[in-house]
Motif scaffolding. Sequence first.
Motif, PDB file in Angstrom:
ATOM      1  N   TYR A  97       2.203   5.039 -12.184  1.00 52.25           N
ATOM      2  CA  TYR A  97       2.689   4.232 -10.920  1.00 52.25           C
ATOM      3  C   TYR A  97       1.264   3.731 -10.334  1.00 52.25           C
ATOM      4  CZ  TYR A  97       1.698   7.801  -7.599  1.00 52.25           C
ATOM      5  OH  TYR A  97       1.177   8.866  -6.812  1.00 52.25           O
ATOM      6  N   ARG A 101       4.269  -2.599  -1.915  1.00 55.30           N
ATOM      7  CA  ARG A 101       5.257  -1.929  -2.573  1.00 55.30           C
ATOM      8  C   ARG A 101       4.565  -1.080  -3.957  1.00 55.30           C
ATOM      9  NH1 ARG A 101       7.962  -5.563  -7.415  1.00 55.30           N
ATOM     10  NH2 ARG A 101       8.045  -3.593  -8.406  1.00 55.30           N
ATOM     11  N   SER A 102       5.585  -0.543  -4.608  1.00 54.88           N
ATOM     12  CA  SER A 102       4.889   0.489  -5.911  1.00 54.88           C
ATOM     13  C   SER A 102       5.480  -0.090  -7.028  1.00 54.88           C
ATOM     14  CB  SER A 102       5.441   1.919  -5.664  1.00 54.88           C
ATOM     15  OG  SER A 102       4.860   2.498  -4.561  1.00 54.88           O
ATOM     16  N   ARG A 160       0.672   2.160  -6.250  1.00 58.56           N
ATOM     17  CA  ARG A 160       1.153   1.722  -5.036  1.00 58.56           C
ATOM     18  C   ARG A 160       0.015   0.959  -4.254  1.00 58.56           C
ATOM     19  NH1 ARG A 160       2.017   7.202  -2.591  1.00 58.56           N
ATOM     20  NH2 ARG A 160       0.092   6.925  -1.123  1.00 58.56           N
TER      21      ARG A 160
END
Length: 115
Positions: free
Chosen positions: A96, A102-103, A98
């Motif tokens: 992921y 947003r992520s 960030r």
Amino acid sequence: QVQLVESGGGLVQPGGSLRLSCAASGSIFRISVMGWYRQTPGKERELVAHITTGGDTNYADFVKGRFTISRDNAKNTVYLQMDSLKPEDTAVYYCYFRTTIRSYWGQGTQVTVSS
């Protein structure tokens, strides 16, 4: 449209090593944190490790001393070097990113540790 593309998963014997990579395709700005989570069937997704833009790292206790996270900011890529793998490390691993807005999540890559 930004996508995170993971690679490097597979089958490995206990005690072996794998290196996961995750690269962003498309324009993505102001990434603050990159990291990896993992998930096994019936369990919640859990943090494995993350790394900040400045290089500060954080690891889950169950991977400390065995896994190493790193990033290449110029390439918008994060890596996870996994050594001394155990059967209990078997899971789908998700990267992921960030940003300030947003992520983003990768699609997941399967890691199986078995003899």
